[in-house]
Design an enzyme around this catalytic site. Structure first.
Site, PDB file in Angstrom:
ATOM      1  N   CYS A 136      35.038  37.448  54.277  1.00 48.47           N
ATOM      2  CA  CYS A 136      35.535  36.008  54.324  1.00 48.47           C
ATOM      3  C   CYS A 136      34.885  35.199  53.091  1.00 48.47           C
ATOM      4  CB  CYS A 136      34.840  35.347  55.553  1.00 48.47           C
ATOM      5  SG  CYS A 136      35.844  33.870  55.904  1.00 48.47           S
ATOM      6  N   HIS A 146      44.040  36.156  60.076  1.00 42.91           N
ATOM      7  CA  HIS A 146      43.037  35.869  59.740  1.00 42.91           C
ATOM      8  C   HIS A 146      42.818  34.284  59.197  1.00 42.91           C
ATOM      9  CE1 HIS A 146      38.551  36.671  57.337  1.00 42.91           C
ATOM     10  NE2 HIS A 146      39.223  35.353  56.754  1.00 42.91           N
ATOM     11  N   GLU A 147      43.797  33.840  58.673  1.00 49.79           N
ATOM     12  CA  GLU A 147      43.719  32.435  58.230  1.00 49.79           C
ATOM     13  C   GLU A 147      44.086  31.475  59.055  1.00 49.79           C
ATOM     14  OE1 GLU A 147      42.812  34.071  54.767  1.00 49.79           O
ATOM     15  OE2 GLU A 147      42.318  32.038  55.309  1.00 49.79           O
ATOM     16  N   HIS A 173      41.012  30.783  61.335  1.00 48.65           N
ATOM     17  CA  HIS A 173      40.232  29.687  60.873  1.00 48.65           C
ATOM     18  C   HIS A 173      40.814  28.337  61.226  1.00 48.65           C
ATOM     19  CE1 HIS A 173      37.383  31.542  58.093  1.00 48.65           C
ATOM     20  NE2 HIS A 173      38.262  32.126  57.248  1.00 48.65           N
TER      21      HIS A 173
HETATM   22  C1  LIG Z   1      36.685  37.891  51.504  1.00 46.57           C
HETATM   23  C2  LIG Z   1      37.391  38.365  50.385  1.00 46.57           C
HETATM   24  C3  LIG Z   1      36.662  39.810  50.247  1.00 46.57           C
HETATM   25  C4  LIG Z   1      37.573  37.764  49.051  1.00 46.57           C
HETATM   26  C5  LIG Z   1      38.963  38.577  50.898  1.00 46.57           C
HETATM   27  N1  LIG Z   1      39.544  39.702  49.692  1.00 46.57           N
HETATM   28  C6  LIG Z   1      40.082  40.653  49.993  1.00 46.57           C
HETATM   29  O1  LIG Z   1      39.893  41.251  51.174  1.00 46.57           O
HETATM   30  N2  LIG Z   1      40.710  41.512  49.364  1.00 46.57           N
HETATM   31  C7  LIG Z   1      41.394  41.090  48.281  1.00 46.57           C
HETATM   32  C8  LIG Z   1      41.151  40.564  47.091  1.00 46.57           C
HETATM   33  C9  LIG Z   1      42.002  40.210  46.127  1.00 46.57           C
HETATM   34  F1  LIG Z   1      41.886  39.204  45.194  1.00 46.57           F
HETATM   35  C10 LIG Z   1      43.420  40.864  46.080  1.00 46.57           C
HETATM   36  C11 LIG Z   1      43.539  41.835  47.291  1.00 46.57           C
HETATM   37  F2  LIG Z   1      44.858  42.238  47.283  1.00 46.57           F
HETATM   38  C12 LIG Z   1      42.640  41.869  48.126  1.00 46.57           C
HETATM   39  C13 LIG Z   1      39.633  37.597  51.005  1.00 46.57           C
HETATM   40  O2  LIG Z   1      40.261  36.865  50.371  1.00 46.57           O
HETATM   41  N3  LIG Z   1      40.049  37.119  52.401  1.00 46.57           N
HETATM   42  C14 LIG Z   1      40.271  35.837  52.853  1.00 46.57           C
HETATM   43  C15 LIG Z   1      39.646  34.916  53.499  1.00 46.57           C
HETATM   44  O3  LIG Z   1      38.290  34.802  53.529  1.00 46.57           O
HETATM   45  N4  LIG Z   1      40.114  33.804  54.029  1.00 46.57           N
HETATM   46  O4  LIG Z   1      39.680  32.906  54.799  1.00 46.57           O
HETATM   47  C16 LIG Z   1      39.362  37.943  53.521  1.00 46.57           C
HETATM   48  C17 LIG Z   1      40.348  38.972  53.929  1.00 46.57           C
HETATM   49  C18 LIG Z   1      39.882  39.917  55.066  1.00 46.57           C
HETATM   50  C19 LIG Z   1      41.104  40.158  55.810  1.00 46.57           C
HETATM   51  C20 LIG Z   1      42.306  39.392  55.370  1.00 46.57           C
HETATM   52  C21 LIG Z   1      41.948  38.342  54.469  1.00 46.57           C
HETATM   53 ZN   LIG Z   2      37.928  33.806  55.792  1.00 48.93          ZN
END
Ligand SMILES: CC(C)(C)[C@H](NC(=O)Nc1cc(F)cc(F)c1)C(=O)N(CC(=O)NO)CC1CCCC1
Ligand SMILES: [Zn+2]
Length: 187
Positions: A114, A157-158, A161
Site C-alpha cells: 500500500c 483495495h481502493e 480505503h
Molecule cells: C503499493 C504499491 C506496491 C505501490 C502498489 N503497486 C503495485 O502493486 N504494483 C504496480 C505498480 C505499478 F506502477 C504498475 C503495476 F502494474 C503494478 C499500489 O500502487 N497499490 C495501490 C495502493 O496502495 N492504493 O491505496 C497497492 C496495490 C495492492 C493490490 C492492489 C493495489
Molecule cells: Zn492502499
C-alpha cells in the site's frame, strides 16, 4: 501536482475513517482532485518522472490517502501486454459501490502492499474474484462496470480505503498464507 509527500501513512487516523459521499455533480475542486490523483498514478508509472519525483509505481489511490475523507478513488492499471499501451482501466470513480460479486474469491500470489504502508506485510489478501461496481464520473454520470482479476483486486483495495480498511486487515493472523478451497491465486 501530487507527490509522495502528500500521501499520509498508517497511523494517521484519517486512514481509519469512513469517508463521506461526494454530492453529485462534483464541484470544480473535486473534479480537479480526481484529475490530479489519476495524473499521480500515470506519473508514478513513467520511469523518468517516477525517478525524478521519487514516486512508488502506483496503480490506485483513494482520497483518504491524501487526508481527504471523501468517497473518491483513481485507478490506472496498465495492460499486461507490453505491446499494448491501452490501460486495462484508467478512471476516477466518485462514490464507487460494489453492487454484486462472484462467489469465487481471489488473491494476488505476491500478497499486497500500500502506498500508505512503508513496510512489507506478508500474506494472502483474499478478495472477490469478480465484482460489478457502480460509480459516478467527474460529470456526475453514473456508470456500471464488471471487473475481474487484477483490476478487480485494485478497485476493491481502493474502496476498502473509503471504509477505513487496510489490506492487512484481511490477512489471516494464525496462518497468513492459508487459503480455502477454490480461491483463485492471481500471479
Ligand atoms: C503499493 C504499491 C506496491 C505501490 C502498489 N503497486 C503495485 O502493486 N504494483 C504496480 C505498480 C505499478 F506502477 C504498475 C503495476 F502494474 C503494478 C499500489 O500502487 N497499490 C495501490 C495502493 O496502495 N492504493 O491505496 C497497492 C496495490 C495492492 C493490490 C492492489 C493495489
Ligand atoms: Zn492502499
Amino acid at each position: 501536482m501530487i507527490t509522495m509527500d502528500d500521501i499520509i501513512r498508517e497511523g494517521n487516523p484519517t486512514l481509519r475513517e469512513v469517508a463521506k459521499e461526494v454530492p453529485m455533480p462534483p464541484t470544480t475542486e473535486e473534479k480537479k482532485l480526481g484529475e490530479e490523483m489519476l495524473e499521480f498514478l500515470k506519473n508514478s508509472q513513467d520511469p523518468i518522472k517516477a525517478e525524478e519525483m521519487h514516486l512508488r509505481g502506483g496503480v490506485g489511490l483513494a482520497a483518504p490517502q491524501l487526508n481527504i475523507s471523501k468517497r473518491l478513488i483513481a485507478v490506472h492499471v496498465p495492460s499486461n501486454d507490453p505491446e499494448n499501451d491501452t490501460p486495462v482501466i484508467s478512471t476516477v470513480m466518485f462514490n464507487p459501490k460494489i453492487l454484486s460479486h462472484s462467489v469465487q474469491d481471489a488473491c494476488l500470489g505476491e500478497g499486497e502492499g500500500c502506498l500508505s504502508v512503508d513496510r512489507e506485510v506478508p500474506g494472502y489478501v483474499v478478495r472477490h474474484a469478480r465484482v460489478t461496481v457502480s460509480y459516478y464520473d467527474e460529470n456526475g454520470v453514473k456508470h456500471k462496470r464488471r471487473l475481474k482479476n487484477y483490476e478487480a483486486i485494485v478497485v476493491q483495495h481502493e474502496i476498502d480505503h473509503l471504509n477505513g480498511v487496510m489490506f492487512y486487515d484481511h490477512i489471516n493472523e494464525e496462518n497468513p498464507f492459508s487459503l480455502k478451497e477454490g480461491v483463485l491465486v492471481i500471479e
